[in-house]
Structure formats: C-alpha cells, structure tokens
Motif scaffolding. Structure first.
Motif, mmCIF file in Angstrom:
data_model
loop_
_atom_site.group_PDB
_atom_site.id
_atom_site.type_symbol
_atom_site.label_atom_id
_atom_site.label_comp_id
_atom_site.label_asym_id
_atom_site.label_seq_id
_atom_site.Cartn_x
_atom_site.Cartn_y
_atom_site.Cartn_z
ATOM 1 N N GLY A 66 23.785 44.214 49.512
ATOM 2 C CA GLY A 66 24.254 45.028 48.287
ATOM 3 C C GLY A 66 25.284 44.808 47.828
ATOM 4 O O GLY A 66 25.977 45.202 46.687
ATOM 5 N N VAL A 67 26.376 43.818 48.689
ATOM 6 C CA VAL A 67 27.822 43.786 48.246
ATOM 7 C C VAL A 67 27.996 43.088 46.917
ATOM 8 O O VAL A 67 28.670 43.493 45.935
ATOM 9 N N SER A 68 27.279 41.943 47.011
ATOM 10 C CA SER A 68 27.534 40.961 45.767
ATOM 11 C C SER A 68 26.921 41.523 44.450
ATOM 12 O O SER A 68 27.259 41.398 43.476
ATOM 13 N N GLU A 69 25.719 42.361 44.425
ATOM 14 C CA GLU A 69 25.077 42.851 43.579
ATOM 15 C C GLU A 69 26.203 44.126 42.832
ATOM 16 O O GLU A 69 26.128 44.105 41.684
ATOM 17 N N ASP A 70 26.716 44.640 43.592
ATOM 18 C CA ASP A 70 27.476 45.699 43.374
ATOM 19 C C ASP A 70 28.903 45.211 42.649
ATOM 20 O O ASP A 70 29.292 45.719 41.581
ATOM 21 N N LEU A 71 29.425 44.225 43.319
ATOM 22 C CA LEU A 71 30.523 43.498 42.833
ATOM 23 C C LEU A 71 30.231 42.915 41.051
ATOM 24 O O LEU A 71 31.049 42.814 40.251
ATOM 25 N N ASN A 72 29.012 42.355 41.103
ATOM 26 C CA ASN A 72 28.474 41.968 39.773
ATOM 27 C C ASN A 72 28.371 43.143 39.024
ATOM 28 O O ASN A 72 28.766 42.798 37.568
ATOM 29 N N LYS A 73 27.864 44.075 39.411
ATOM 30 C CA LYS A 73 27.757 45.361 38.224
ATOM 31 C C LYS A 73 29.147 45.928 37.608
ATOM 32 O O LYS A 73 29.190 46.542 36.745
ATOM 33 N N ARG A 74 30.070 45.845 38.848
ATOM 34 C CA ARG A 74 31.409 46.787 38.605
ATOM 35 C C ARG A 74 32.451 45.994 38.413
ATOM 36 O O ARG A 74 33.577 46.229 37.918
ATOM 37 N N GLY A 75 32.400 44.526 38.912
ATOM 38 C CA GLY A 75 33.436 43.670 38.949
ATOM 39 C C GLY A 75 33.811 42.774 37.433
ATOM 40 O O GLY A 75 32.836 42.480 36.657
ATOM 41 N N ILE A 76 34.955 42.656 37.168
ATOM 42 C CA ILE A 76 35.553 41.786 36.016
ATOM 43 C C ILE A 76 36.455 40.843 36.557
ATOM 44 O O ILE A 76 37.117 41.065 37.282
ATOM 45 N N CYS A 77 36.445 39.697 35.586
ATOM 46 C CA CYS A 77 37.287 38.474 35.954
ATOM 47 C C CYS A 77 38.081 38.590 34.632
ATOM 48 O O CYS A 77 37.632 38.309 33.449
ATOM 49 N N LEU A 78 39.678 38.717 34.801
ATOM 50 C CA LEU A 78 40.607 38.902 33.635
ATOM 51 C C LEU A 78 40.931 37.413 33.367
ATOM 52 O O LEU A 78 41.230 36.648 34.444
ATOM 53 N N PRO A 79 41.665 37.000 32.410
ATOM 54 C CA PRO A 79 42.342 35.795 31.931
ATOM 55 C C PRO A 79 43.236 35.659 33.149
ATOM 56 O O PRO A 79 44.248 36.338 33.282
ATOM 57 N N SER A 80 43.219 34.405 33.556
ATOM 58 C CA SER A 80 44.081 33.989 34.507
ATOM 59 C C SER A 80 44.578 32.687 34.653
ATOM 60 O O SER A 80 45.322 31.869 35.539
ATOM 61 N N GLY A 81 44.828 32.211 33.426
ATOM 62 C CA GLY A 81 45.415 30.506 32.993
ATOM 63 C C GLY A 81 46.784 30.284 33.635
ATOM 64 O O GLY A 81 47.518 31.562 33.314
ATOM 65 N N SER A 82 47.126 29.315 34.106
ATOM 66 C CA SER A 82 48.596 29.285 34.496
ATOM 67 C C SER A 82 49.439 29.029 33.458
ATOM 68 O O SER A 82 50.636 28.932 33.494
ATOM 69 N N ASN A 83 48.963 28.909 32.044
ATOM 70 C CA ASN A 83 49.556 28.709 30.872
ATOM 71 C C ASN A 83 49.716 30.071 30.182
ATOM 72 O O ASN A 83 49.934 29.990 28.868
#
Length: 368
Positions: A335-352
């Motif tokens: 259930g870990v990856s499904e939980d991460l998918n439901k509650r997780g966010i990827c924020l802007p991370s570009g080196s520029n």
C-alpha cells in the motif's frame, strides 16, 4: 497571464551550439561518431570505478539491452519496482517476459527489501525463479541497495539499476547506476542533464559494453557484406545528440547543487509538508523535490492551486501495478506506493529556477 514555471525543464549550458557546429562541420550527424565516444568517456570519468558506458537513444533502450544481455527471454519472470514510470517495466514486455511488481518502503520510496524476499520465495514456490530484478532510485533518492543486493545474491538473481532519475546520486559514496550488474541513465528533456532524447547503459565489463554496442547497431557483423546472425536494434545515440551531452557534462555538478538547494529552500519554507530526508548512506541529486500531504484532498488543492498560478506540478508516480496495462500481472503490495500517489506531490525542481520563481511557488502553496 503569469509566466510559466515548469516542473523540470531543460537547462542548457551555452556551449551546446559549439559542439553541434563541430559535428555539422565534420558532416558526421549519424549514430556513432567522435562526439559519441567523447560523451561516453566523460560519463565513465564521472561515475568512476572503472565502469563502462554505452550511450544510446533512450534510457528505455538501455533497459531493454540490459535484459537481453542477462538472457531474459519469453515467459521468464522479472521482478520490477512498482513505484516508477511505465518505461521501467515496458522492456520486460518487449522480451515477452512477465513483470512481477514489488511495492515500496517509506524510508526511500523505493523497493521494499522485505517484499522483495517475499516475492522471490513466492515465485520459486510457484515454480519459476525470477531471471532478474529491476530496482529504481526514484526521484534521485538511492534505494536500500545493500539489502536488495544481499537478497538478490542469496538467490543468484542479477540486479539492474534504473537510475534514469539518479545521475549524480550516490550510495555509500558510489555512483548510482554502477552498483548492480547493469545500470541505466536517461537524458530525456526533463532529466538533470539532457541530450534532447538519449540514455546510457553502464556495465562493469568492457565485453558487455561491446556486446551492447553491437546489438544497438543492428547486430551488424564485421564483414564486407551486410551480415547479420541475430536480431539487432537501432538504439545508438547520434553524433548530434552526443554533442549536446558533452556540453551538458560541463554543468552537471552545478545542476546537482542547484537542485539540492531547491530542496533545502522548500524544506525550510514549507515546514508543514513532509519531505523525504536522505539516509546516512545516501546522497540524492534531488532531481525532483517531492512532498507528502495529510490527505488526497489537500494534495489536489495544492496541485490545482499551483496550476491556476501557471505553475506546473504533478502527483507522484501512479504505481505500475495499478496501471491498466499491468494490473493483471503478479504483485506483492503493502500500500505504500498507492498512498504516495494519493498524497504525494512533485514540486518544480529545475536547476534554472530563480529565487523569484521559488518565492512565487512558496507563496502560492502557503496561500492554499
């Protein structure tokens, strides 16, 4: 409308046009060529430890060749990390093999060693020992490699490292991508360095590199005739794309430093979000900064709010065992990856990203 802030855009060094011009001036724009050799040499110097690198047209191609060189064939089973992009598993199907998905643990978001052992035992009891294991260093965070490799070795199963997101990351001071029997990198446009499209296969053997390049060049034998004894692939990187790669290598360390600074800025500025810390054994390139919210509703509110501000963001990966393409294959799930998918966010991370960009993102998240 406010200017667009992208999740992980290409960040060029400024030297690319010079190397591309040299390739055009030499009239060598096809796969292979001097710039391809130089790019491979630079990558070998970067990862160290006497590893051998073959640059190809994608990370997916590199994974496919890794499976071929480990003799994965039709109806073989390959254990695969479920918390990943679909390209991690697709090459298994290219070979007519069967993916067996293993869920994650929360310390790194990567393959859970406990479930890995359970999966191996379960498949053996089912009458078929897995032929290989594909693990991932997700978002640039190294997995618990020693535990995974120890289990794999005890059953004599080779490990392939999907380091598509982890160029520059380290585990116990060793470069990710160099720890298993084979490793792969991606130079897609959103990666820490880019060649527009491209990837690389890493091996510890010069013979395996030679074999990979032979297969990647349509398996053409040395002969006056166009002689072929086995199936090959059009997987070699072009001299033009390698020109971009040479220039990108000049700024790779700077890109890693900047992405790590982005992570530190987010962690300091958003104390109510749950960020993934490094372990004592790991150094992450922080390709993407991820955070976990308390609920799916909170996560969706932030994603929608940022998009309204013209800021690109996305959920964490949808687990492969939940994808329609792969939902009927064997899986060992906690259930870990499904939980991460439901509650997780990827924020802007570009080196520029600029300081103004980061402050704008923080303001938008805080207001939501």
């Amino acid at each position: 409308m406010k200017s667009r802030i992208f999740l992980s855009p290409p960040h060029m060094s400024g030297f690319e046009s010079d190397f591309i011009k040299n390739a055009f001036d030499s009239n060598f724009v096809a796969p292979g060529g001097e710039n391809v050799n130089v790019f491979e040499d630079l990558l070998e110097d970067f990862v160290g430890e006497n590893n051998h690198v073959a640059v190809l047209n994608s990370g997916t191609s590199a994974l496919h060749l890794a499976l071929i060189m480990l003799n994965v064939e039709a109806d073989d089973e390959v254990i695969c990390q479920s918390n990943s992009f679909v390209a991690t598993a697709n090459p298994i199907l290219y070979q007519g093999a069967i993916p067996v998905f293993v869920d994650s643990e929360m310390d790194t978001y990567n393959m859970c060693p406990i479930l890995l052992k359970e999966a191996i035992i379960g498949r053996i009891q089912n009458g078929k020992k897995p032929k290989a294991i594909i693990m991932v260093h997700i978002y640039g965070m190294p997995c618990k490699f020693d535990e995974i490799k120890g289990i794999a070795d005890s059953y004599e199963i080779p490990v392939i490292e999907d380091s598509a997101e982890a160029l520059g990351s380290k585990y116990k001071s060793k470069a990710c991508g160099t720890l298993g029997e084979c490793g792969i990198f991606s130079f897609n446009g959103n990666k820490i360095i880019t060649t527009s499209a491209g990837g690389a296969l890493v091996t510890k053997s010069s013979d395996l590199k030679k074999r990979a390049l032979y297969l990647a060049s349509q398996a053409k034998l040395e002969s006056l005739d166009y002689l072929h004894e086995e199936i090959g692939y059009n997987y070699r990187m072009s001299n033009i794309l390698a020109s971009i790669g040479i220039a990108q290598m000049k700024v790779l360390n700077n890109h890693i430093q900047k992405r790590r600074e982005n992570f530190d800025f987010y962690q300091k500025s958003l104390p109510n979000l749950e960020f993934l810390p490094e372990t004592s054994e790991s150094f992450s390139n922080r390709w993407l900064t991820t955070a976990v919210l308390e609920t799916n509703e909170q996560r969706n509110n932030i994603i929608n709010g940022l998009r309204n501000e013209n800021i690109e963001c996305r959920p964490m990966w949808k687990p492969l065992h939940t994808q329609p393409l792969y939902s009927d294959f064997p899986k060992y799930i906690n259930g870990v990856s499904e939980d991460l998918n439901k509650r997780g966010i990827c924020l802007p991370s570009g080196s520029n990203l600029t300081l103004d960009d980061l402050e704008r993102i923080i303001l938008a998240v805080s207001s939501i």
